[in-house]
Design a protein around this motif. Sequence first.
Motif, PDB file in Angstrom:
ATOM      1  N   ASP A 268       1.186  -1.095   0.058  1.00 37.03           N
ATOM      2  CA  ASP A 268      -0.220  -0.137  -0.180  1.00 37.03           C
ATOM      3  C   ASP A 268       0.733   1.616  -0.144  1.00 37.03           C
ATOM      4  O   ASP A 268       1.752   1.209   0.312  1.00 37.03           O
ATOM      5  CB  ASP A 268      -0.916  -0.013   0.688  1.00 37.03           C
ATOM      6  N   GLU A 269       0.653   2.385  -0.630  1.00 35.31           N
ATOM      7  CA  GLU A 269       1.540   3.905  -1.019  1.00 35.31           C
ATOM      8  C   GLU A 269       0.330   5.224  -0.464  1.00 35.31           C
ATOM      9  O   GLU A 269      -0.611   4.890  -0.884  1.00 35.31           O
ATOM     10  CB  GLU A 269       1.850   3.865  -2.442  1.00 35.31           C
ATOM     11  N   TYR A 270       0.979   5.231   1.001  1.00 29.12           N
ATOM     12  CA  TYR A 270       0.127   6.783   1.223  1.00 29.12           C
ATOM     13  C   TYR A 270       1.066   7.487   0.457  1.00 29.12           C
ATOM     14  O   TYR A 270       2.038   7.420   0.369  1.00 29.12           O
ATOM     15  CB  TYR A 270       0.281   6.356   2.483  1.00 29.12           C
ATOM     16  N   ASP A 271       0.536   9.004   1.683  1.00 28.47           N
ATOM     17  CA  ASP A 271       1.158   9.777   0.855  1.00 28.47           C
ATOM     18  C   ASP A 271       2.724  10.284   1.779  1.00 28.47           C
ATOM     19  O   ASP A 271       3.581  10.354   0.526  1.00 28.47           O
ATOM     20  CB  ASP A 271       0.077  11.327   2.136  1.00 28.47           C
ATOM     21  N   ASP A 272       3.124   9.621   2.791  1.00 30.09           N
ATOM     22  CA  ASP A 272       4.524   9.752   2.892  1.00 30.09           C
ATOM     23  C   ASP A 272       4.811   8.610   3.830  1.00 30.09           C
ATOM     24  O   ASP A 272       6.077   8.544   3.906  1.00 30.09           O
ATOM     25  CB  ASP A 272       4.484  10.672   4.291  1.00 30.09           C
ATOM     26  N   TYR A 273       4.427   7.164   2.808  1.00 28.14           N
ATOM     27  CA  TYR A 273       5.215   5.905   3.410  1.00 28.14           C
ATOM     28  C   TYR A 273       4.889   5.176   2.801  1.00 28.14           C
ATOM     29  O   TYR A 273       3.720   4.693   2.068  1.00 28.14           O
ATOM     30  CB  TYR A 273       5.079   5.869   4.742  1.00 28.14           C
ATOM     31  N   TYR A 274       5.276   4.020   2.614  1.00 28.04           N
ATOM     32  CA  TYR A 274       5.423   2.580   1.735  1.00 28.04           C
ATOM     33  C   TYR A 274       4.737   1.160   3.142  1.00 28.04           C
ATOM     34  O   TYR A 274       5.406   1.764   4.073  1.00 28.04           O
ATOM     35  CB  TYR A 274       5.964   1.735   1.321  1.00 28.04           C
ATOM     36  N   ASP A 298       9.868   5.454   4.371  1.00 30.68           N
ATOM     37  CA  ASP A 298       9.385   6.476   3.511  1.00 30.68           C
ATOM     38  C   ASP A 298       9.812   6.542   2.619  1.00 30.68           C
ATOM     39  O   ASP A 298      10.122   5.479   1.655  1.00 30.68           O
ATOM     40  CB  ASP A 298      10.262   7.374   4.935  1.00 30.68           C
ATOM     41  N   PRO A 299       9.334   7.368   1.346  1.00 28.69           N
ATOM     42  CA  PRO A 299      10.213   7.747   0.255  1.00 28.69           C
ATOM     43  C   PRO A 299      11.411   7.150  -0.144  1.00 28.69           C
ATOM     44  O   PRO A 299      11.041   6.783  -1.980  1.00 28.69           O
ATOM     45  CB  PRO A 299       9.176   9.203   0.049  1.00 28.69           C
ATOM     46  N   GLY A 326      -2.913   4.748   7.900  1.00 26.81           N
ATOM     47  CA  GLY A 326      -2.539   5.380   6.161  1.00 26.81           C
ATOM     48  C   GLY A 326      -4.422   6.407   5.889  1.00 26.81           C
ATOM     49  O   GLY A 326      -5.216   6.053   6.356  1.00 26.81           O
TER      50      GLY A 326
END
Length: 326
Positions: A268-274, A298-299, A326
Amino acid sequence: MDTGTHIVMGIALAGIATLDPVVTESTATTTSVMLGAIIGSQIPDIDTILKLKNNAVYIRNHRGITHSIPAVLLWPIALTAVIYPFFPGANLLHLWIWTFLAVFLHVFVDIFNAYGTQALRPFSTKWVALGVINTFDPYIFGIHIVGLVIWALGANPGYTFIPIYFLLIIYYLLRFSARRKVYLEVKKMIPDATEIIIAPTMKFRQWRIAVMNKHQFFVGRAVKDEVSILDQFNRVPVPETPVLNAAKKDKNLSAFLSFSPVYRWEIDEYDDYYEVRFIDLRYRSNDYYPFVAVVQLDPSLTIITSYTGWIFSEEKLRKKLEILPG
């Protein structure tokens, strides 16, 4: 087996040791042998202390070297060396024999669980797991308690536990037979299965099932020899991507992969982390798969946090990871 069952087995073995005339010829030998049997029945699980460090170390090492062939030979020597000075009048050979039997019995019964042991080390690191007895089996524990009560009421412990252990041999054979029936039924339902994992539960007629063929995972259960498939997942190979390659370097995920033979994965990919999640398919419980490994990055693909172990709700998992959902 669980700690409680190992304890009652150790006490039962100490009771059987009273049939040895050398053991009963002196108080020192009797007492030292009982200590050796009880402590020996526990000592291979000393690696449980690794839980205090973290789950990754525990998963990688529990029932590993402490249950190996060298350990089975060395534990009795070490325990005899510790116990004997307190009972210098004891028969040293018989103290070692009964302590060895206690250690051997511990490792031997663990082989029948679904978790298994690395009992063939150093010749093989393969996990030996026959999957016929649950880690805690109420029938095995219960019949030991019955034997201890009979002993407490004044019966001869040796003559009490010998027939109990003959009954347990029959019980184990029945479990093998029941598992075989489930295996054949699964093979009928999924004839192209490449691997079939059947795990016992605390209930005599219920089993957990995880199956693989070339293209799918199947998760099911058997109740009274009737097999039901509850979930199916397509087998998707773990791709070589930067995110997954970075996640695999994490100690928790690495430990999970060293232990789990049947799993699916998610990213899952969120705004500020995977978030990378691997889910063991062997332990489905109430529509949930509680044994997981989760890595958050983190990114820049630096690992933020991770966890592996048993989690029975998403809320508890988030607490373990110590960040908000997330």
